[in-house]
Design a protein around this motif. Structure first.
Motif, PDB file in Angstrom:
ATOM      1  N   ASP A 215      49.699  48.194  49.675  1.00 30.42           N
ATOM      2  CA  ASP A 215      49.714  47.702  51.049  1.00 30.42           C
ATOM      3  C   ASP A 215      48.344  47.856  51.697  1.00 30.42           C
ATOM      4  O   ASP A 215      47.892  46.984  52.446  1.00 30.42           O
ATOM      5  CB  ASP A 215      50.764  48.458  51.870  1.00 30.42           C
ATOM      6  CG  ASP A 215      52.172  48.129  51.379  1.00 30.42           C
ATOM      7  OD1 ASP A 215      52.322  47.103  50.691  1.00 30.42           O
ATOM      8  OD2 ASP A 215      53.100  48.895  51.663  1.00 30.42           O
ATOM      9  N   ALA A 218      45.732  45.290  50.412  1.00 32.75           N
ATOM     10  CA  ALA A 218      45.879  43.948  50.977  1.00 32.75           C
ATOM     11  C   ALA A 218      45.063  43.791  52.251  1.00 32.75           C
ATOM     12  O   ALA A 218      44.727  42.672  52.650  1.00 32.75           O
ATOM     13  CB  ALA A 218      47.348  43.642  51.242  1.00 32.75           C
ATOM     14  N   PRO A 269      46.998  42.288  45.160  1.00 28.64           N
ATOM     15  CA  PRO A 269      47.969  42.839  46.116  1.00 28.64           C
ATOM     16  C   PRO A 269      48.873  41.758  46.710  1.00 28.64           C
ATOM     17  O   PRO A 269      50.066  41.987  46.902  1.00 28.64           O
ATOM     18  CB  PRO A 269      47.092  43.454  47.211  1.00 28.64           C
ATOM     19  CG  PRO A 269      45.766  43.644  46.604  1.00 28.64           C
ATOM     20  CD  PRO A 269      45.616  42.627  45.531  1.00 28.64           C
ATOM     21  N   LEU A 270      48.316  40.566  46.961  1.00 30.16           N
ATOM     22  CA  LEU A 270      49.139  39.500  47.532  1.00 30.16           C
ATOM     23  C   LEU A 270      50.228  39.078  46.554  1.00 30.16           C
ATOM     24  O   LEU A 270      51.390  38.904  46.930  1.00 30.16           O
ATOM     25  CB  LEU A 270      48.275  38.274  47.861  1.00 30.16           C
ATOM     26  CG  LEU A 270      47.141  38.497  48.846  1.00 30.16           C
ATOM     27  CD1 LEU A 270      46.327  37.227  49.020  1.00 30.16           C
ATOM     28  CD2 LEU A 270      47.723  38.926  50.172  1.00 30.16           C
ATOM     29  N   ALA A 320      48.540  32.852  47.154  1.00 29.19           N
ATOM     30  CA  ALA A 320      47.407  33.721  46.809  1.00 29.19           C
ATOM     31  C   ALA A 320      46.257  32.895  46.248  1.00 29.19           C
ATOM     32  O   ALA A 320      45.088  33.132  46.561  1.00 29.19           O
ATOM     33  CB  ALA A 320      47.843  34.773  45.793  1.00 29.19           C
TER      34      ALA A 320
END
Lengths: 402, 323
Positions: A215, A218, A269-270, A320
């Motif tokens: 998290d 990101a 991360p996405l 993404a």
């Protein structure tokens, strides 16, 4: 009674007034989008003053449009250096070229056309007379023509130092190479991590750290990923990313593979977060049924969880990717080259990408580069629009199924 | 049958060959090497994110350490002076940090009122039909690449600013133009996140207020907005973090060359702008200038990290209240 109703109407008046303001705020957002697109389209076409740097009377026997093919070839041979003539002839022999191709070649190489000034589309439409007068006064020898900057040639030609003939072919190919490689790296790892976090990870402290960490990643600015890529991929892993250990010796670490690795870390991360949401949306009953029939954990995931969450995972991945296509800053840091005249030829080639090219166009002082930037932006936006439509299509299919 | 025989003979066998007995009938897991292999691979995928973070911290930290331990640089100079001239050996971060602050401030001045206004309108006033059209349209803005925003700032907003305030006052590259466009870029983030927060406020609260005779505007501002305040605050903080880390808009429109000034119409390089410009050129890897971009990057990373953590803390708390 009277005062009461007057306060009530006053309150409603205040309400109405603010409702208008709030609606206006929304409209400002929408308007900025419209103005943004208008501004790009406005610069992507318009009048341009184009002048030959070499006086046609000195090098051509007759005006250009009266020349025959043979006369043009003769003029080309006479005015180009021997080496340049040979090179162009090897590319495509002159006697096999059509008249329009030859005319273009003469304009570009013999007469050396150049842009003296450009006007935006709206100016060209509404102030045409004034522009014509200005152009005739300031550039008596030049011709004024309506030019569309986004042409097929612009998309298919490599870069050139003359903006009239500059294209974005190498940038589009570079973007394509980098993105494909990014997906190849980031998709399996991202989906793997999402599966691990949703299907395997318990409440162990280490798993919680991974989740929190993703998290946080990101939200890290993309430029920081660029610095990571510069230090790790470009410098520390230079023998690998430059291709030196594979026998390629002419480049440094600023290659397509470095860019793709950096981009992969950026969009990971996405992909993970979106993948987790998609996997979470698979009903638990499906898993229970599969376990009940004796399937192992991985069999359940592979045969039931993944197929059902795939549209969601793909939607997230496409979003993404569209982020990665528009991303510029990290690639500047990793070191995209500014001028690439040859198509990238593998993982260890130097590269440039579309947004970097747009950035370079904006850094040039001449008017015509602004038009080129606008044309390149249109290509980029169309590409993104196509990708996002695909994501929406997948999302709709997804919501129909479950 | 065989099973039964074994079971009957169990007590005797147990004492003799216990492992064999339990191995055949026990319900505990059979070893599945492929399954564990896959699980380990998936775990590595997840752990890669930790490696990324460690990599970022290591790279930024290590190069910054070399930068700060260099005798030409002192910590007090770095944190307390306002001249950033690497060529002349002057490293005062405030010259860059100040322009980052000013562009971000301008951006938030645009993004917060308009983003919040749009959020309240979409959540409280717009018909479902209008909302379904307006919200995705606003979100398109969030998908536009930042380099396009930079182009927009340079070719559209800057000429307008120069026409309005005068060519002498407004430089070609200026912080105001970059900040304004950055505000437009952040607007959809603020509106989208705030709208989600407003939307999550229970209907019963609104209905109670309507029942007491409040107008729609009074319900929105005095009941719904305070209830969603934490979500809105989180959106605001995330917006600031985005503005601080934004690179392309400032690199294109805010100018190069650092300057400590509060005049938004002047060209002044931000932290991100400096990193982008310097690493775009050919700087030798061992030089102090090369290390300086990592020192600036470290500051950037820390600031955005703190902002993101605060924002997520607030969201987490707000979720507990309404779900």
């Amino acid at each position: 009674m009277n005062t009461h109703s007057s306060t009530l109407s006053a309150r409603h008046r205040i309400g109405k007034f603010w409702q208008m303001l709030l609606a206006a705020a929304t409209i400002v957002g929408i308007l900025s989008l419209i103005v943004l697109i208008y501004n790009v389209v406005n610069e992507a076409a318009g009048l341009a003053v184009i002048q030959y740097s070499v006086d046609p009377k000195l090098v051509l026997p007759k005006p250009l449009d009266e020349l025959t093919n043979e006369e043009m070839i003769a003029a080309i041979e006479e005015n180009l250096s021997k080496g340049a003539y040979q090179r162009a002839n090897t590319d495509q022999p002159f006697n096999t070229r059509t008249k329009s191709e030859l005319t273009k070649f003469v304009q570009e190489r013999v007469l050396e056309e150049e842009v003296k000034g450009t006007w935006s589309l709206t100016d060209s439409l509404f102030k045409a007379d004034q522009i014509r007068a200005d152009a005739a006064k300031n550039y008596p020898k030049a011709r004024l023509e309506f030019r569309q900057w986004l042409t097929l040639d612009f998309i298919t030609q490599p870069m050139s130092s003359n903006p009239l003939y500059s294209g974005i072919r190498t940038a589009i190919l570079g973007s394509f190479f980098v993105i494909v490689l990014t997906i190849v790296i980031a998709f399996p790892v991202g989906v793997g991590a999402a599966i691990y976090l949703e299907e395997y990870a318990g409440h162990h402290w280490f798993n919680r750290i991974i989740q929190t960490n993703i998290d946080n990643l990101a939200g890290v600015p993309s430029i920081v990923y660029g610095m990571l890529g510069l230090a790790i991929f470009v410098r520390a892993l230079e023998p690998f990313t430059s291709g030196a250990i594979f026998g390629i010796l002419d480049s440094n670490g600023r290659t397509i593979i470095s860019a793709a690795l950096t981009m992969a870390l950026l969009i990971l991360p996405l992909i993970i977060i979106n993948g987790q949401e998609a996997i979470r949306a698979v009903p638990n009953s499906l898993r229970q049924a599969s376990y009940g029939l004796g399937a192992t954990r991985w069999e359940t995931i592979w045969h039931h969880v993944l197929p059902n969450s795939l549209p969601g995972i793909l939607t997230g991945t496409i979003l993404a990717i569209s982020r990665a296509i528009g991303e510029t800053a990290p690639l500047i840091i990793v070191g995209a080259s500014t001028f690439i005249a040859f198509d990238p030829n593998g993982l260890f080639a130097k590269f440039t990408v579309l947004p970097i090219q747009i950035y370079n166009f904006t850094q040039q002082p001449q008017d015509e580069y602004r038009n080129l930037a606008a044309a390149a932006i249109l290509v980029l936006l169309v590409l993104l629009l196509a990708l996002n439509s695909m994501a929406i299509f997948l999302r709709n299919r997804f919501s129909n199924r479950l | 049958m065989t099973l039964q025989t074994e079971a009957a003979a169990a007590p005797r066998l147990t004492s003799e060959r216990p492992q064999n007995f339990y191995g055949r009938t026990s319900l505990s897991k059979r070893p599945r090497p492929l399954e564990s292999l896959i699980q380990s691979f998936l775990f590595l995928c997840g752990a890669l994110s930790i490696a990324t973070t460690l990599g970022i911290v290591y790279v930024l930290g290590q190069e910054s350490l070399q930068f700060f331990t260099n005798p030409e640089v002192s910590l007090t100079e770095f944190f307390f002076t306002t001249y950033w001239q690497p060529e002349a050996g002057e490293y005062g971060i405030w010259a860059l940090a100040n322009s980052t602050f000013i562009t971000s401030l301008i951006a938030m001045c645009v993004a917060v009122p308009f983003g919040l206004g749009a959020a309240v309108y979409l959540s409280e006033y717009a018909s479902p039909h209008a909302r379904n059209f307006l919200k995705p349209t606003l979100e398109i803005l969030a998908g536009v690449p930042t380099v396009v925003y930079g182009y927009f700032a340079l070719t559209f907003i800057t000429p307008i600013l120069r026409a309005v305030f005068g060519v002498e006052t407004v430089e070609i590259y200026n912080m105001a133009s970059a900040g304004l466009v950055m505000g437009i870029m952040i607007l959809p983030l603020i509106s989208s996140m705030s709208e989600d927060a407003l939307h999550a406020v229970p209907r019963s609260l609104r209905e109670a207020a309507f029942g007491l005779g409040a107008t729609r505007f009074e319900v929105s501002t005095q009941v719904v907005a305070p209830a969603a305040l934490s979500g809105v605050t989180a959106a605001f903080i995330l917006g600031v973090s985005r503005a601080v880390g934004e690179t392309m808009i400032v690199a294109i429109a805010a100018g190069s060359g650092s300057l400590f000034t509060f005049n938004p119409f002047k060209a002044a390089e931000t932290m991100t702008g400096y990193i982008a410009r310097l690493s775009g050129g050919d700087v030798s890897y061992a030089s102090l200038q090369y290390q300086s971009i990592f020192a600036v990057g470290l500051m950037l990373f820390l600031v955005t990290l703190v902002l993101n953590i605060i924002s997520r803390r607030i969201v987490a708390r707000f979720r507990e209240v309404y779900e």
